[in-house]
Enzyme design. Sequence first.
Site, PDB file in Angstrom:
ATOM      1  N   SER A 231      41.800  28.372  37.147  1.00  0.00           N
ATOM      2  CA  SER A 231      41.144  27.128  36.725  1.00  0.00           C
ATOM      3  C   SER A 231      42.142  26.104  36.215  1.00  0.00           C
ATOM      4  CB  SER A 231      40.145  27.420  35.608  1.00  0.00           C
ATOM      5  OG  SER A 231      39.127  28.253  36.069  1.00  0.00           O
TER       6      SER A 231
ATOM      7  N   GLN B  43      45.505  35.724  35.158  1.00  0.00           N
ATOM      8  CA  GLN B  43      45.177  34.911  36.327  1.00  0.00           C
ATOM      9  C   GLN B  43      45.304  33.445  35.951  1.00  0.00           C
ATOM     10  OE1 GLN B  43      42.441  32.939  36.273  1.00  0.00           O
ATOM     11  NE2 GLN B  43      41.122  33.847  34.712  1.00  0.00           N
TER      12      GLN B  43
ATOM     13  N   SER C  63      42.807  34.128  31.620  1.00  0.00           N
ATOM     14  CA  SER C  63      42.537  35.352  30.862  1.00  0.00           C
ATOM     15  C   SER C  63      43.820  36.139  30.672  1.00  0.00           C
ATOM     16  CB  SER C  63      41.535  36.228  31.608  1.00  0.00           C
ATOM     17  OG  SER C  63      40.390  35.486  31.881  1.00  0.00           O
TER      18      SER C  63
ATOM     19  N   GLU D  38      35.587  44.190  46.289  1.00  0.00           N
ATOM     20  CA  GLU D  38      34.488  45.010  45.785  1.00  0.00           C
ATOM     21  C   GLU D  38      34.835  45.776  44.519  1.00  0.00           C
ATOM     22  OE1 GLU D  38      36.107  47.204  49.503  1.00  0.00           O
ATOM     23  OE2 GLU D  38      35.789  45.149  48.879  1.00  0.00           O
TER      24      GLU D  38
END
Lengths: 355, 393
Positions: free
Chosen positions: B128, B125, B160, B257
Amino acid sequence: MPTDEQADLARAVRSVLARESGERLWPVLCEQVGVAALAIPEAFGGAGAGIRELQIVAEELGRELTPSPLLGSAALATHTLLAARDEDACKRLLSPLAEGHALATLAWACQDGRWDPASCAFTATPAGSGEYTVDGTAHYVLDGDIADTVLVAAQCGDELGLFEIADGVHAEHRATMDRTRRMAVVTVTGARTVRIGTGDFRAGLARARDVACAVLAAEQVGAAASALEQTVAYSKQRVQFGRPIGGFQALKHRMADLHVLVESARSACYAAGEALDTALDAESGQAAARAALTAKVYCSEAFSAVAAEMIQLHGGIAITWEHDAHRYFKRAHSSSQLFGQPHEHRARLAAGLLD
Amino acid sequence: MDLDLDERTRQFRDEVASWLAANVPDKPMDSFDSAAGFAQHREWEAQLADARLSAVSWPEEFGGRDCSLLEWVIFEEEYYAAGAPLRVNQNGIFMLAPTLFSHGTPEQRRRILPKMARSEEVWAQAWSEPEAGSDIAALRSTATRTDGGWLLSGQKTWSSRAAFADKAFGLFRSDPDSDISPAAHPPRTPPKDRHRGMTYLMFDLHADGVRVRPIEQLDGEPGFAEIFLDNVFVPDADVIGEPGGGWRVAMTTANNERGLSLRSPGRFLAAADRLLELWRRDGDPADTALASRVADAWIGARAYQLYTFGTVTRLADGGELGPESSVNKLFWSRLDVELHETALDVLGAQGELRGEWLDGWLFSLSGPIYGGTDQIQRTTVAERLLGLPRGAR
């Protein structure tokens, strides 16, 4: 997750609580909602509902710290009788309880307040023709001075037995810090009585305590949730430095942590009720006992944390008698002690889990 | 979990349990944040995919099993109870894939998901940035229009798995006027809506113009990396959703979820069970204070499971996860740290030696930070669940 029927039950209790208080409350709850009959099997004049239903009523009563005989009579004493599996005694004693015409109590704990099935406050001596003589003094007896039926747990040789004491009971009300919980010291001197049920009653007593713990946990959840709601509402309305104090991050984050605590306590509590209601064999019974102790530990600590924070977040007003915060704080303390302190249950759990 | 499971669910659970019992490697793999461990975990994912167990909640056509949320929770319980390896492609499977299901095109799903399911492509991902951590809307990396696509420039960080992964996904500022950073527009008042003008893009970590600098985490492994982008070309086909509409795309799946927010209780139950075993083996029975903490860790894991089950039931009845996911995050992140601290205290001096508890503890320390710090989660709970006034972040 509550079913629709359970949600209806909660609403019914809430609506009675909005209308009634004081001495009229319990009779109305029994007549209109049937709370005393809930967890009594239909065969004994009850509604045949479960521990979950008792929890729902307890949660509602807990919100306003409403005093009631639910815990002592409808939960603990009723389930003690049921655990004894004595059909005659159940028939005789349970239907007046189910109707709400009588109250029962269980006298068990010694002054050390451990509610440990291995020890109890009374001794029973055989007096011939199936009768026994019972002696002893029990403490922390819920509604002990107003109960119609007094059950006692007594050491009887190597066994532990359950007895009903009709005469020779001296009950004395005790002033407690938490004024919303009625307790007495019950002394029995040389009372002659018959035994309820047969065989060693330790397991039955443990089961009754677990039921009481699960119901008390629900009361703690209701009280904790309400204490948090009141704190949140106050922090939105109280203005300092030109803004509501609830907008300050230092306070917001504390309330957010309390919300996590209350919601997880609620889950632990509901799960204990469901586990007790569905326990059928030894294995699921043990899991249910574990769930009940888990709930009692978790909900006691959650409520204590919320009640302490309620005082801190309210500031000066919370250390006055006129504000309700101290009532929640006291209830948190007293309910944490009742039926065994968290560290004792944790040790029980640890013994079961860690051996 | 003590539930009344239907026949289909029970069969699924049994199948999962027996497959795992037969296939989970006896020896723990190396950390997936090392080169060797990454390769081992990639192979494991392919093995899982062969059994159609790598992405059980996806539709069957992409290699999944159409599992309900409850079945997914049960899968996870079995998975962690079996001590199976951590998921190297979790960014892809639990974050990007749900985004593609909600906002991707059929072509994107066909092209990307099957390779993801087998971890032929492992995803990192790229959210940030140095100036945009908790305040993700402050990001400054840009996507500039070019023929047939976009040119990405800027810097991402704390990405990550980026050290060894193949591809990455993230948000880029595609409308230069929406850049609110003081450096971009010193004299102007920042625009009111900081969330417009962002585009959700996928890019190849081996493309021209990409430089990845691994960052060692406190366990010494490069668990994340900085990504430097210098006019990296991305075709239009790799935009998810509308250009400029990336914030909405990112937010609708941020609370997914099956991802971090509803982190599977199985993970903590399994850890709590291992802690009990550790106590039976190494614990000092006379140390009742420590015994209490062990019991507490078990109580906590159980309470988290019960809370999560309540959430699963609510979602199965058609509810939405919403801000309640922050409650989960706060709960498990603290539980994980406490559980590992307890284990290390049981181990005593042995706990100083490299081992699974020490590694787990170091990893647990990142829990209250990644996926939105616990402070951000508390603000979410306070404002959106308790209705407290919004204030300065």
